[in-house]
Design an enzyme around this catalytic site. Structure first.
Site, PDB file in Angstrom:
ATOM      1  N   THR A  87      46.438 -22.669 -42.868  1.00 41.95           N
ATOM      2  CA  THR A  87      47.627 -23.198 -43.554  1.00 41.95           C
ATOM      3  C   THR A  87      48.240 -24.255 -42.631  1.00 41.95           C
ATOM      4  O   THR A  87      49.295 -24.031 -42.039  1.00 41.95           O
ATOM      5  CB  THR A  87      48.647 -22.082 -43.852  1.00 41.95           C
ATOM      6  OG1 THR A  87      48.883 -21.305 -42.660  1.00 41.95           O
ATOM      7  CG2 THR A  87      48.161 -21.161 -44.945  1.00 41.95           C
ATOM      8  N   GLU A 152      49.662 -11.657 -40.032  1.00 39.49           N
ATOM      9  CA  GLU A 152      48.923 -11.302 -38.819  1.00 39.49           C
ATOM     10  C   GLU A 152      49.708 -11.760 -37.591  1.00 39.49           C
ATOM     11  O   GLU A 152      50.254 -12.854 -37.582  1.00 39.49           O
ATOM     12  CB  GLU A 152      47.542 -11.975 -38.855  1.00 39.49           C
ATOM     13  CG  GLU A 152      46.677 -11.676 -37.668  1.00 39.49           C
ATOM     14  CD  GLU A 152      46.530 -10.170 -37.425  1.00 39.49           C
ATOM     15  OE1 GLU A 152      46.066  -9.452 -38.306  1.00 39.49           O
ATOM     16  OE2 GLU A 152      46.912  -9.719 -36.314  1.00 39.49           O
ATOM     17  N   GLU A 156      45.694 -15.563 -29.898  1.00 39.62           N
ATOM     18  CA  GLU A 156      44.401 -16.029 -29.407  1.00 39.62           C
ATOM     19  C   GLU A 156      44.318 -15.709 -27.927  1.00 39.62           C
ATOM     20  O   GLU A 156      45.310 -15.759 -27.225  1.00 39.62           O
ATOM     21  CB  GLU A 156      44.263 -17.537 -29.633  1.00 39.62           C
ATOM     22  CG  GLU A 156      44.017 -17.852 -31.086  1.00 39.62           C
ATOM     23  CD  GLU A 156      44.024 -19.346 -31.374  1.00 39.62           C
ATOM     24  OE1 GLU A 156      43.760 -20.143 -30.474  1.00 39.62           O
ATOM     25  OE2 GLU A 156      44.331 -19.701 -32.529  1.00 39.62           O
ATOM     26  N   PHE A 253      57.997 -14.408 -22.685  1.00 38.52           N
ATOM     27  CA  PHE A 253      58.274 -15.724 -23.276  1.00 38.52           C
ATOM     28  C   PHE A 253      59.443 -16.437 -22.587  1.00 38.52           C
ATOM     29  O   PHE A 253      60.160 -17.199 -23.207  1.00 38.52           O
ATOM     30  CB  PHE A 253      58.494 -15.618 -24.791  1.00 38.52           C
ATOM     31  CG  PHE A 253      57.191 -15.441 -25.514  1.00 38.52           C
ATOM     32  CD1 PHE A 253      56.574 -16.517 -26.122  1.00 38.52           C
ATOM     33  CD2 PHE A 253      56.551 -14.220 -25.528  1.00 38.52           C
ATOM     34  CE1 PHE A 253      55.343 -16.382 -26.742  1.00 38.52           C
ATOM     35  CE2 PHE A 253      55.318 -14.051 -26.135  1.00 38.52           C
ATOM     36  CZ  PHE A 253      54.714 -15.142 -26.752  1.00 38.52           C
ATOM     37  N   CYS A 264      49.919 -22.015 -34.194  1.00 42.00           N
ATOM     38  CA  CYS A 264      50.971 -21.317 -34.943  1.00 42.00           C
ATOM     39  C   CYS A 264      52.382 -21.832 -34.693  1.00 42.00           C
ATOM     40  O   CYS A 264      53.014 -22.332 -35.622  1.00 42.00           O
ATOM     41  CB  CYS A 264      50.899 -19.822 -34.640  1.00 42.00           C
ATOM     42  SG  CYS A 264      49.400 -19.067 -35.303  1.00 42.00           S
TER      43      CYS A 264
END
Ligand code: NAD
Length: 441
Positions: A87, A152, A156, A253, A264
């Protein structure tokens, strides 16, 4: 055991398909790219993902996993169809849903009875309901079906572990029948007490965007703080460490760096801004995170130019790491692309090395040179840039690097090292947000 088709064998589809087979289901993975399916049928994995080949090989060998380009066969033979196609970003930040729509058309055309369609791709709110319309439109005869949203969250680089041991499974469904099947598919995960969030398709779709936007905002936040650190003479590593000790904030993060990339965060943050716009709301925090990220990537170019004495024209820059993060060969929205383009535009010669992403990088950046190892990238360089924090760049022989370089100058875009690692060896070292008290400058 369920008979499952997974359409799209990219990072999510292949990991998901192999993972579902490992949970005991019978899975047929579909892709429209013949070369991918041929490779998979020969036992080769079309991209780099640690641990994936073992799971694929085991499940193929034990007869639970197979591959095809024939979606009609896969849909006809399965009771559940997962959609895990791409997408990508479309016009003006909106999501390009053409792959999702074409899969819905194919499912409609080829279903031979009741099917549960599971939307795994990250899609704008309302898509599950919209594709139900597309499926209905393309059915040759009326069959019952349900569409559920099951976003999901794998990363990765650690995708296999993330799929098998997720923090949560989110399912948005309208019907009890669909929810019961989803519970049954994921039942093996109950053994490791994975939280199972049951909600509506709309809420599930938004959970995915809200989660990614929050993580991206955390990264942009610490990058903004890093810029302030450089200005006031403070060290972002200590700021982030101390912030992260607060349990309400958490340490994850909060690593200042070159800006987020990958398949993403960049597209999902922009999509959320667009989704808000479409309902007359403003996602101003997310929009700011997007802008801070754009500037952060450009700031890395400025850092390298400064390290080269204000002009990179005719100078050589060694680049260590090209993928958007370690343990993947994914180059989508990698900060290295902005850096390499900025430097070559300014007349620099760029020599780059990445442990696994060179082939993908070459297709996107044919104008730079590629080397066989980190040390060759450093050869004759006026500046060496650490762009991706691959483990092998954490233990470089710094004296050897210094002796190979034309000038010993390092820009560490991921704060892999500390200034004290380099400066005693005669290097000029520049990290991200590593400001120092004014009196020592
Ligand atoms: P990808 O681009 O790696 O893979 C998509 C695959 O779908 C490709 O192999 C493509 O050939 C195939 N495909 C497209 N149209 C098809 C069709 N009509 N029939 C059969 N195959 C078709 O994508 P990805 O990175 O795996 O991401 C898939 C989705 O999951 C996206 O929505 C993404 O946002 C989301 N997601 C990705 C990640 C990640 O880390 N990559 C994590 C979570 C969610």
């Amino acid at each position: 055991m369920h008979r499952i088709a997974v359409v799209g064998t990219g990072y999510v589809g292949l990991v998901g398909g192999a993972g579902l087979a490992d949970l005991g289901h019978s899975v047929i993975c579909v892709d429209r790219v013949e070369e991918k399916i041929e490779k998979l049928s020969r036992g080769e994995i079309p991209f780099y993902e640690p641990g994936l080949s073992e799971v694929v090989e085991r499940n193929v060998r034990e007869g639970r996993l197979s591959f095809t380009t024939d979606i009609s066969l896969a849909v006809a033979e399965s009771e559940v169809v997962f959609c895990a196609v791409g997408t990508p970003e479309g016009d003006g930040g909106a999501v390009d849903l053409r792959q999702v729509d074409s899969v819905a058309e194919e499912i409609g055309r080829h279903m031979t009875g009741y099917r549960l369609i599971v939307q795994k791709s990250t899609v704008p709110v309302g898509t599950a309901r919209r594709i139900a319309g597309i499926i209905r439109e393309h059915q040759s005869e009326p069959h019952e079906f349900d569409v559920v949203s099951n976003p999901e969250f794998l990363r990765e680089g650690s995708a296999v572990g993330d799929f098998m041991r997720p923090d949560r499974v989110v399912v948005g469904a309208d019907s009890d029948r669909a929810m019961a099947t989803m519970r049954s598919i994921y039942r093996p995960l109950y053994l490791i007490k994975t939280p199972f969030v049951e909600t509506t398709p709309e809420t599930a779709e938004l959970i995915k965007y809200a989660s990614n936007a929050f993580l991206a905002t955390k990264i942009s936040f610490i990058n903004e703080i890093a810029g302030i650190c450089e200005g006031v003479g403070a060290d972002v590593q200590s700021v982030a460490y101390a912030m992260g000790l607060d349990k309400r904030i958490g340490p994850k993060f909060l690593h200042a760096g070159a800006g987020y990339g990958g398949s993403c965060f960049p597209k999902d943050t922009k999509a959320l801004v667009k989704i808000a716009e479409e309902v007359g709301r403003e996602a101003s925090i997310v929009a700011a995170a997007v802008e801070v990220n754009r500037l952060q990537k450009e700031r890395m170019v400025d850092k390298v130019v400064d390290a080269a004495g204000g002009d990179v024209s005719g100078r050589t820059v060694g680049l260590l790491g090209l993928s958007f993060k370690p343990n993947t060969d994914d180059m989508r929205y990698a900060a290295s692309q902005v850096l390499a383009a900025g430097l070559t535009e300014r007349g620099a010669r760029v020599r780059a090395f990445d442990p696994v992403a060179t082939e993908n990088a070459r297709a996107l950046m044919p104008d730079i040179e590629y080397t066989e190892d980190a040390y060759s990238a450093a050869e004759d360089a006026h500046v060496l840039v650490i762009m991706t924090e691959w483990n092998e760049f954490r233990r470089l022989d710094l004296e050897r690097i210094r002796d190979l370089m034309a000038e010993p100058s390092v820009v560490d875009c991921r704060n892999v090292y500390d200034p004290e690692d380099f400066e005693p060896l005669g290097f000029r070292y520049e990290g991200v947000g590593r400001g120092r008290p004014k009196e020592t400058q």
